[in-house]
Design a protein around this motif. Structure first.
Motif, PDB file in Angstrom:
ATOM      1  N   ALA A   1      22.896  18.911 126.096  1.00 44.44           N
ATOM      2  CA  ALA A   1      22.823  20.279 125.669  1.00 44.44           C
ATOM      3  C   ALA A   1      22.561  21.296 126.846  1.00 44.44           C
ATOM      4  O   ALA A   1      23.279  22.407 126.859  1.00 44.44           O
ATOM      5  N   ALA A   2      21.805  21.040 127.724  1.00 46.63           N
ATOM      6  CA  ALA A   2      21.694  21.904 128.952  1.00 46.63           C
ATOM      7  C   ALA A   2      23.057  21.956 129.530  1.00 46.63           C
ATOM      8  O   ALA A   2      23.024  23.340 130.038  1.00 46.63           O
ATOM      9  N   LYS A   3      23.682  20.939 129.862  1.00 48.16           N
ATOM     10  CA  LYS A   3      25.099  21.109 130.589  1.00 48.16           C
ATOM     11  C   LYS A   3      25.890  21.928 129.673  1.00 48.16           C
ATOM     12  O   LYS A   3      26.761  22.893 130.319  1.00 48.16           O
ATOM     13  N   VAL A   4      25.939  21.987 128.581  1.00 47.90           N
ATOM     14  CA  VAL A   4      26.882  22.747 127.585  1.00 47.90           C
ATOM     15  C   VAL A   4      26.647  24.134 127.527  1.00 47.90           C
ATOM     16  O   VAL A   4      27.245  24.966 127.908  1.00 47.90           O
ATOM     17  N   ARG A   5      25.011  24.462 127.517  1.00 45.44           N
ATOM     18  CA  ARG A   5      24.630  25.738 127.441  1.00 45.44           C
ATOM     19  C   ARG A   5      24.965  26.438 128.976  1.00 45.44           C
ATOM     20  O   ARG A   5      25.247  27.774 128.966  1.00 45.44           O
ATOM     21  N   ASP A   6      24.920  25.624 129.935  1.00 44.85           N
ATOM     22  CA  ASP A   6      25.033  26.332 131.320  1.00 44.85           C
ATOM     23  C   ASP A   6      26.388  26.339 131.907  1.00 44.85           C
ATOM     24  O   ASP A   6      26.496  26.502 133.085  1.00 44.85           O
ATOM     25  N   GLY A   7      27.122  25.783 131.023  1.00 47.22           N
ATOM     26  CA  GLY A   7      28.709  25.671 131.593  1.00 47.22           C
ATOM     27  C   GLY A   7      29.026  24.655 132.572  1.00 47.22           C
ATOM     28  O   GLY A   7      29.865  24.745 133.426  1.00 47.22           O
ATOM     29  N   ARG A   8      28.105  23.551 132.534  1.00 48.78           N
ATOM     30  CA  ARG A   8      28.420  22.482 133.506  1.00 48.78           C
ATOM     31  C   ARG A   8      29.108  21.214 132.821  1.00 48.78           C
ATOM     32  O   ARG A   8      28.853  20.165 133.017  1.00 48.78           O
ATOM     33  N   SER A   9      30.217  21.654 132.032  1.00 48.00           N
ATOM     34  CA  SER A   9      30.647  20.625 131.146  1.00 48.00           C
ATOM     35  C   SER A   9      31.552  19.497 132.064  1.00 48.00           C
ATOM     36  O   SER A   9      31.783  18.294 131.925  1.00 48.00           O
ATOM     37  N   ASP A  10      31.793  19.838 133.187  1.00 44.75           N
ATOM     38  CA  ASP A  10      32.414  18.900 134.453  1.00 44.75           C
ATOM     39  C   ASP A  10      31.381  17.770 134.828  1.00 44.75           C
ATOM     40  O   ASP A  10      31.794  16.772 135.407  1.00 44.75           O
ATOM     41  N   GLU A  11      30.342  18.023 134.500  1.00 47.52           N
ATOM     42  CA  GLU A  11      29.072  17.094 134.817  1.00 47.52           C
ATOM     43  C   GLU A  11      28.763  16.313 133.587  1.00 47.52           C
ATOM     44  O   GLU A  11      27.921  15.191 133.906  1.00 47.52           O
ATOM     45  N   LEU A  12      29.241  16.286 132.333  1.00 49.37           N
ATOM     46  CA  LEU A  12      29.179  15.435 131.495  1.00 49.37           C
ATOM     47  C   LEU A  12      29.406  13.798 131.579  1.00 49.37           C
ATOM     48  O   LEU A  12      30.478  13.606 132.085  1.00 49.37           O
ATOM     49  N   ARG A  13      28.606  13.139 131.290  1.00 46.75           N
ATOM     50  CA  ARG A  13      28.666  11.707 131.491  1.00 46.75           C
ATOM     51  C   ARG A  13      29.613  11.173 130.192  1.00 46.75           C
ATOM     52  O   ARG A  13      29.468  11.145 129.208  1.00 46.75           O
ATOM     53  N   ASN A  14      30.412   9.843 130.661  1.00 50.45           N
ATOM     54  CA  ASN A  14      30.984   9.119 129.720  1.00 50.45           C
ATOM     55  C   ASN A  14      30.238   8.245 128.794  1.00 50.45           C
ATOM     56  O   ASN A  14      28.955   7.902 129.276  1.00 50.45           O
ATOM     57  N   TYR A  15      30.675   7.865 127.616  1.00 47.90           N
ATOM     58  CA  TYR A  15      29.722   6.871 126.997  1.00 47.90           C
ATOM     59  C   TYR A  15      30.392   5.567 127.117  1.00 47.90           C
ATOM     60  O   TYR A  15      31.798   5.377 127.091  1.00 47.90           O
ATOM     61  N   ASP A  16      29.521   4.792 126.917  1.00 52.36           N
ATOM     62  CA  ASP A  16      29.865   3.203 126.755  1.00 52.36           C
ATOM     63  C   ASP A  16      28.939   2.364 126.045  1.00 52.36           C
ATOM     64  O   ASP A  16      27.591   2.923 126.297  1.00 52.36           O
ATOM     65  N   THR A  17      29.434   1.396 125.458  1.00 52.60           N
ATOM     66  CA  THR A  17      28.442   0.560 124.829  1.00 52.60           C
ATOM     67  C   THR A  17      27.450  -0.176 125.898  1.00 52.60           C
ATOM     68  O   THR A  17      26.355  -0.564 125.207  1.00 52.60           O
ATOM     69  N   ALA A  18      27.786  -0.104 126.991  1.00 51.71           N
ATOM     70  CA  ALA A  18      26.758  -0.964 127.931  1.00 51.71           C
ATOM     71  C   ALA A  18      25.371   0.049 127.976  1.00 51.71           C
ATOM     72  O   ALA A  18      24.150  -0.419 128.393  1.00 51.71           O
ATOM     73  N   LEU A  19      25.482   1.221 127.675  1.00 52.82           N
ATOM     74  CA  LEU A  19      24.391   1.967 127.477  1.00 52.82           C
ATOM     75  C   LEU A  19      23.349   1.732 126.442  1.00 52.82           C
ATOM     76  O   LEU A  19      22.090   2.349 126.736  1.00 52.82           O
TER      77      LEU A  19
END
Length: 371
Positions: free
Chosen positions: A348-366
């Motif tokens: 949410a903070a990354k979306v709010r602050d325009g840091r979408s390039d920092e968003l992490r991938n999802y994987d079932t290992a998580l």
């Protein structure tokens, strides 16, 4: 989409929400996701920290993972958290306190898995699975239908959990009426073959949920929010439908509104898919239009791949343009984010602050840890 339009759309996610009995700082909801890190049904300090991290990073409303009501066949795994008993409730009080300190609101999802439980499952192997007609999701008879006395006990257990949620500091409750679990098994004609007042047509099959909602409302008073999560699809049966038309959906929703639902959490696997022919509205959009109640949309938000119950599920960050346009247009009121928030507590903070390039991938290992 222009950058100005994109910026305005992101701002729509962070507008406060206020209704008669619910006030939330923004429109982002953490979707309920089963984690199973509560030994003997008691959530740990790690569970509190897990939810607090999301609140601290801008999630307005957290819906907990499914929590089990006080019934011996409510769950099928001893690591799923209970919402009953002194130890579990004390720890849930700590979770609520941690989320509030992080700046968020939190509601527990109250859950009974019904006949998705297998005979012999822990923690109570002697307890037989239960359902309205004793039928599992494939229509196979597993146990005898519930008696009306047994139904009354289940309703009381939901109401007690609601009362406890209010007592220990939560901001509302969500009733899990989706995905083929107990409440949904009453909704669905393939699992509810009853001929008494808990069976019949689609509107009549809401009776069990209606009585739960009414009992919860009596237990918590008029100002404590009650959210109902429902879905068309069932676990492993993604094409299932409760309602084939808007008219059928209206007849299904009306008794639930009258019973006291404040918000509908409309579970779909792909938020962008129209629910009925002839309209672009999704399930949350139709539900809001038909009831006038606030709704939560959900389904692959922020990711490029829909939820699959099979292994090997992975996904990458994806554009929010579609869901934000619908939110701006008032199709629904909240956006529930599941796997993207599980992968990245700063989502949410990354979306709010325009840091979408920092968003992490999802994987079932998580899923192997509480990150």
């Amino acid at each position: 989409m222009s950058s100005a339009k994109s910026e305005a759309s992101v701002e729509a996610l962070f507008k406060p929400f206020k209704s008669k009995n619910l006030e939330v700082a923004n429109r982002i909801v953490m979707a309920p996701m089963t984690r199973g890190f509560s030994p003997n049904g008691v959530p740990t300090e790690d569970v509190a920290a897990y939810y607090r991290r999301r609140a601290e990073n801008g999630v307005g409303l957290i819906v907990t993972e499914g929590t089990l009501i006080n019934h011996p066949a409510a769950g099928g795994n001893p690591n799923i958290p209970n919402f009953h008993g002194e130890a579990a409730l004390q720890h849930w009080a700590n979770v609520a306190k941690a989320v509030h300190e992080g700046g968020g609101k939190i509601i527990p999802q109250l859950w009974h898995i019904g006949l998705t439980r297998k005979i012999g499952d822990l923690p109570n192997p002697e307890a037989l699975p239960i359902g309205p007609s004793g039928l599992n999701l494939t229509g196979e008879k597993i146990t005898e239908p519930l008696t009306e006395n047994e139904i009354a006990d289940l309703i009381s257990a939901f109401a007690q959990a609601a009362a406890d949620a209010a007592r220990i500091g939560f901001d509302g409750i969500e009733l899990h009426g989706a995905h083929g679990y107990l409440i949904d098994q009453f909704f669905w004609d393939k699992t509810n073959k009853r001929t008494d007042r808990y069976g019949g047509d689609l509107a009549s099959r809401t009776r069990f949920a209606v009585e739960i909602i009414e009992a919860c409302r009596k237990a918590v008073g008029p100002d404590f929010p009650i959210v109902l999560r429902f879905s068309q699809w069932k676990a492993g049966q993604y094409e299932a439908k409760l309602a084939e038309t808007p008219e059928q959906l209206s007849s299904f929703l009306a008794p639930l509104v009258d019973a006291g639902v404040d918000v509908f959490h409309c579970s779909t696997r792909r938020y962008w898919e129209p629910e009925f022919a002839g309209s672009e509205l999704n399930l949350a959009g139709w539900t809001k239009q038909l009831t006038g109640k606030p709704t939560i949309t959900v389904g692959s938000i922020g990711l490029d791949n829909e939820f699959r119950s099979s292994t090997g599920d992975s996904a990458h960050p994806a554009s929010l343009a579609g869901v934000l346009e619908r939110l701006e247009n008032g199709e629904f009121d909240f956006v529930a984010v599941g796997r993207a928030l599980l992968a990245d507590y700063e989502w949410a903070a990354k979306v709010r602050d325009g840091r979408s390039d920092e968003l992490r991938n999802y994987d079932t290992a998580l899923l192997s840890a509480l990150n």
